[in-house]
Motif scaffolding. Structure first.
Motif, PDB file in Angstrom:
ATOM      1  N   ASN A 183      59.103  23.004  26.375  1.00  0.00           N
ATOM      2  CA  ASN A 183      60.453  22.544  26.717  1.00  0.00           C
ATOM      3  C   ASN A 183      61.307  23.692  27.242  1.00  0.00           C
ATOM      4  O   ASN A 183      62.493  23.800  26.926  1.00  0.00           O
ATOM      5  CB  ASN A 183      61.133  21.858  25.526  1.00  0.00           C
ATOM      6  N   GLN A 184      60.673  24.565  28.028  1.00  0.00           N
ATOM      7  CA  GLN A 184      61.378  25.677  28.650  1.00  0.00           C
ATOM      8  C   GLN A 184      61.278  25.547  30.162  1.00  0.00           C
ATOM      9  O   GLN A 184      60.338  24.954  30.684  1.00  0.00           O
ATOM     10  CB  GLN A 184      60.783  27.020  28.213  1.00  0.00           C
ATOM     11  N   GLU A 185      62.253  26.137  30.823  1.00  0.00           N
ATOM     12  CA  GLU A 185      62.253  26.126  32.276  1.00  0.00           C
ATOM     13  C   GLU A 185      61.801  27.478  32.809  1.00  0.00           C
ATOM     14  O   GLU A 185      61.987  28.511  32.164  1.00  0.00           O
ATOM     15  CB  GLU A 185      63.655  25.800  32.800  1.00  0.00           C
ATOM     16  N   PHE A 186      61.215  27.436  33.982  1.00  0.00           N
ATOM     17  CA  PHE A 186      60.793  28.659  34.650  1.00  0.00           C
ATOM     18  C   PHE A 186      62.012  29.542  34.930  1.00  0.00           C
ATOM     19  O   PHE A 186      63.075  29.060  35.294  1.00  0.00           O
ATOM     20  CB  PHE A 186      60.081  28.323  35.964  1.00  0.00           C
ATOM     21  N   ASP A 187      61.830  30.845  34.765  1.00  0.00           N
ATOM     22  CA  ASP A 187      62.885  31.819  35.033  1.00  0.00           C
ATOM     23  C   ASP A 187      62.230  33.025  35.704  1.00  0.00           C
ATOM     24  O   ASP A 187      61.257  33.575  35.169  1.00  0.00           O
ATOM     25  CB  ASP A 187      63.546  32.232  33.716  1.00  0.00           C
ATOM     26  N   GLU A 188      62.727  33.438  36.849  1.00  0.00           N
ATOM     27  CA  GLU A 188      62.122  34.558  37.565  1.00  0.00           C
ATOM     28  C   GLU A 188      62.212  35.872  36.802  1.00  0.00           C
ATOM     29  O   GLU A 188      61.545  36.839  37.140  1.00  0.00           O
ATOM     30  CB  GLU A 188      62.735  34.693  38.961  1.00  0.00           C
ATOM     31  N   ASN A 189      63.019  35.911  35.738  1.00  0.00           N
ATOM     32  CA  ASN A 189      63.117  37.104  34.891  1.00  0.00           C
ATOM     33  C   ASN A 189      62.182  37.049  33.688  1.00  0.00           C
ATOM     34  O   ASN A 189      62.197  37.959  32.853  1.00  0.00           O
ATOM     35  CB  ASN A 189      64.557  37.293  34.407  1.00  0.00           C
ATOM     36  N   MET A 190      61.374  35.991  33.597  1.00  0.00           N
ATOM     37  CA  MET A 190      60.477  35.864  32.448  1.00  0.00           C
ATOM     38  C   MET A 190      59.450  36.999  32.444  1.00  0.00           C
ATOM     39  O   MET A 190      59.056  37.505  33.493  1.00  0.00           O
ATOM     40  CB  MET A 190      59.753  34.511  32.453  1.00  0.00           C
ATOM     41  N   GLU A 191      59.062  37.406  31.231  1.00  0.00           N
ATOM     42  CA  GLU A 191      58.087  38.482  31.109  1.00  0.00           C
ATOM     43  C   GLU A 191      56.676  37.941  31.242  1.00  0.00           C
ATOM     44  O   GLU A 191      56.345  36.877  30.706  1.00  0.00           O
ATOM     45  CB  GLU A 191      58.227  39.188  29.761  1.00  0.00           C
ATOM     46  N   LEU A 192      55.860  38.709  31.965  1.00  0.00           N
ATOM     47  CA  LEU A 192      54.446  38.383  32.132  1.00  0.00           C
ATOM     48  C   LEU A 192      53.604  39.509  31.551  1.00  0.00           C
ATOM     49  O   LEU A 192      53.974  40.681  31.627  1.00  0.00           O
ATOM     50  CB  LEU A 192      54.095  38.238  33.618  1.00  0.00           C
ATOM     51  N   VAL A 193      52.471  39.134  31.012  1.00  0.00           N
ATOM     52  CA  VAL A 193      51.470  40.104  30.584  1.00  0.00           C
ATOM     53  C   VAL A 193      50.451  40.173  31.715  1.00  0.00           C
ATOM     54  O   VAL A 193      49.790  39.185  32.021  1.00  0.00           O
ATOM     55  CB  VAL A 193      50.788  39.675  29.270  1.00  0.00           C
ATOM     56  N   CYS A 194      50.372  41.321  32.364  1.00  0.00           N
ATOM     57  CA  CYS A 194      49.473  41.513  33.502  1.00  0.00           C
ATOM     58  C   CYS A 194      48.263  42.318  33.049  1.00  0.00           C
ATOM     59  O   CYS A 194      48.410  43.324  32.353  1.00  0.00           O
ATOM     60  CB  CYS A 194      50.191  42.245  34.632  1.00  0.00           C
ATOM     61  N   GLU A 195      47.099  41.851  33.453  1.00  0.00           N
ATOM     62  CA  GLU A 195      45.848  42.516  33.100  1.00  0.00           C
ATOM     63  C   GLU A 195      45.065  42.846  34.361  1.00  0.00           C
ATOM     64  O   GLU A 195      45.023  42.041  35.287  1.00  0.00           O
ATOM     65  CB  GLU A 195      44.959  41.603  32.261  1.00  0.00           C
ATOM     66  N   GLU A 196      44.436  43.985  34.338  1.00  0.00           N
ATOM     67  CA  GLU A 196      43.469  44.354  35.372  1.00  0.00           C
ATOM     68  C   GLU A 196      42.132  44.532  34.673  1.00  0.00           C
ATOM     69  O   GLU A 196      42.080  44.990  33.524  1.00  0.00           O
ATOM     70  CB  GLU A 196      43.897  45.641  36.071  1.00  0.00           C
ATOM     71  N   PHE A 197      41.059  44.168  35.360  1.00  0.00           N
ATOM     72  CA  PHE A 197      39.746  44.194  34.730  1.00  0.00           C
ATOM     73  C   PHE A 197      38.658  44.480  35.751  1.00  0.00           C
ATOM     74  O   PHE A 197      38.892  44.448  36.954  1.00  0.00           O
ATOM     75  CB  PHE A 197      39.465  42.860  34.023  1.00  0.00           C
ATOM     76  N   GLU A 198      37.468  44.744  35.223  1.00  0.00           N
ATOM     77  CA  GLU A 198      36.295  44.936  36.072  1.00  0.00           C
ATOM     78  C   GLU A 198      35.142  44.126  35.490  1.00  0.00           C
ATOM     79  O   GLU A 198      35.054  43.955  34.277  1.00  0.00           O
ATOM     80  CB  GLU A 198      35.915  46.411  36.173  1.00  0.00           C
ATOM     81  N   VAL A 199      34.283  43.621  36.366  1.00  0.00           N
ATOM     82  CA  VAL A 199      33.102  42.889  35.928  1.00  0.00           C
ATOM     83  C   VAL A 199      32.072  43.913  35.449  1.00  0.00           C
ATOM     84  O   VAL A 199      31.776  44.873  36.160  1.00  0.00           O
ATOM     85  CB  VAL A 199      32.510  42.031  37.069  1.00  0.00           C
ATOM     86  N   VAL A 200      31.548  43.696  34.242  1.00  0.00           N
ATOM     87  CA  VAL A 200      30.538  44.611  33.707  1.00  0.00           C
ATOM     88  C   VAL A 200      29.176  43.931  33.542  1.00  0.00           C
ATOM     89  O   VAL A 200      28.174  44.604  33.310  1.00  0.00           O
ATOM     90  CB  VAL A 200      30.984  45.251  32.368  1.00  0.00           C
ATOM     91  N   TYR A 201      29.128  42.595  33.667  1.00  0.00           N
ATOM     92  CA  TYR A 201      27.863  41.866  33.553  1.00  0.00           C
ATOM     93  C   TYR A 201      28.038  40.504  34.212  1.00  0.00           C
ATOM     94  O   TYR A 201      29.057  39.844  34.006  1.00  0.00           O
ATOM     95  CB  TYR A 201      27.481  41.691  32.070  1.00  0.00           C
ATOM     96  N   LYS A 202      27.049  40.105  34.999  1.00  0.00           N
ATOM     97  CA  LYS A 202      27.124  38.818  35.698  1.00  0.00           C
ATOM     98  C   LYS A 202      26.106  37.835  35.127  1.00  0.00           C
ATOM     99  O   LYS A 202      25.120  38.235  34.517  1.00  0.00           O
ATOM    100  CB  LYS A 202      26.877  39.000  37.187  1.00  0.00           C
ATOM    101  N   GLU A 203      26.327  36.561  35.424  1.00  0.00           N
ATOM    102  CA  GLU A 203      25.488  35.504  34.876  1.00  0.00           C
ATOM    103  C   GLU A 203      24.019  35.637  35.248  1.00  0.00           C
ATOM    104  O   GLU A 203      23.158  35.161  34.530  1.00  0.00           O
ATOM    105  CB  GLU A 203      26.013  34.135  35.313  1.00  0.00           C
ATOM    106  N   ASN A 204      23.700  36.290  36.351  1.00  0.00           N
ATOM    107  CA  ASN A 204      22.303  36.431  36.738  1.00  0.00           C
ATOM    108  C   ASN A 204      21.645  37.659  36.113  1.00  0.00           C
ATOM    109  O   ASN A 204      20.544  38.037  36.484  1.00  0.00           O
ATOM    110  CB  ASN A 204      22.179  36.479  38.268  1.00  0.00           C
ATOM    111  N   GLY A 205      22.333  38.261  35.140  1.00  0.00           N
ATOM    112  CA  GLY A 205      21.750  39.380  34.416  1.00  0.00           C
ATOM    113  C   GLY A 205      21.984  40.733  35.047  1.00  0.00           C
ATOM    114  O   GLY A 205      21.416  41.727  34.605  1.00  0.00           O
ATOM    115  N   VAL A 206      22.803  40.791  36.061  1.00  0.00           N
ATOM    116  CA  VAL A 206      23.062  42.069  36.742  1.00  0.00           C
ATOM    117  C   VAL A 206      24.107  42.854  35.961  1.00  0.00           C
ATOM    118  O   VAL A 206      25.196  42.372  35.701  1.00  0.00           O
ATOM    119  CB  VAL A 206      23.566  41.826  38.179  1.00  0.00           C
ATOM    120  N   VAL A 207      23.750  44.036  35.557  1.00  0.00           N
ATOM    121  CA  VAL A 207      24.706  44.919  34.873  1.00  0.00           C
ATOM    122  C   VAL A 207      25.355  45.787  35.933  1.00  0.00           C
ATOM    123  O   VAL A 207      24.682  46.408  36.747  1.00  0.00           O
ATOM    124  CB  VAL A 207      24.004  45.800  33.824  1.00  0.00           C
ATOM    125  N   ILE A 208      26.655  45.817  35.927  1.00  0.00           N
ATOM    126  CA  ILE A 208      27.416  46.574  36.914  1.00  0.00           C
ATOM    127  C   ILE A 208      27.589  48.010  36.415  1.00  0.00           C
ATOM    128  O   ILE A 208      27.874  48.259  35.300  1.00  0.00           O
ATOM    129  CB  ILE A 208      28.796  45.932  37.145  1.00  0.00           C
TER     130      ILE A 208
END
Length: 146
Positions: A121-146
């Motif tokens: 029951n909240q409205e969008f606000d352009e000043n709202m805080e976001l948690v931003c994440e950066e990541f890297e793939v370390v393993y894929k479904e076909n068994g490839v380890v990066i």
């Protein structure tokens, strides 16, 4: 492959969380697996309401598709909190969606957060805080380890 099966196959030690992207799990999981999507964000308010810890650098996550199949394992490499209207062009590009522009990112994320916040029951606000994440793939479904 289940998340647990992928985790065992990867040989990585420690703990993980398995989850899928809420708005288009299959498309976004594919972007992550292919190394195009290397960042994401979520509304800080949901962490507060659910009394959930923020993600941390070094966390492992198994990305699931819409059928709960494990697609890949990612490792968080950076976490920061910022306001919606302060998200950078670089972050928008790393999210890997659409034309990867900040304009596109703002449009689709405003729509997404507007809908998500309705459950609180909240409205969008352009000043709202976001948690931003950066990541890297370390393993894929076909068994490839990066």
């Amino acid at each position: 492959m289940t998340a647990e099966e992928m985790w065992i196959a990867s040989g990585i030690d420690g703990e993980y969380i398995a989850w899928g992207f809420g708005d288009d799990a299959d498309t976004l999981a594919k972007l992550v697996k292919n190394g195009i999507k290397t960042a994401t964000c979520s509304a800080h308010v949901f962490y507060e309401i659910e009394d959930e810890d923020l993600p941390q650098k070094g966390d492992y996550n198994i990305i699931l598709d819409s059928n709960e199949n494990a697609v890949c394992i990612i490792k968080t490499i950076n976490v920061y909190v910022t306001r919606f209207n302060a998200v950078s062009e670089e972050h928008a590009y790393k999210e890997g969606e659409g034309d990867r522009s900040l304009e596109y990112w703002r449009k689709v994320h405003k729509e997404f957060f507007t809908e998500e916040l309705k459950s609180l029951n909240q409205e969008f606000d352009e000043n709202m805080e976001l948690v931003c994440e950066e990541f890297e793939v370390v393993y894929k479904e076909n068994g490839v380890v990066i």
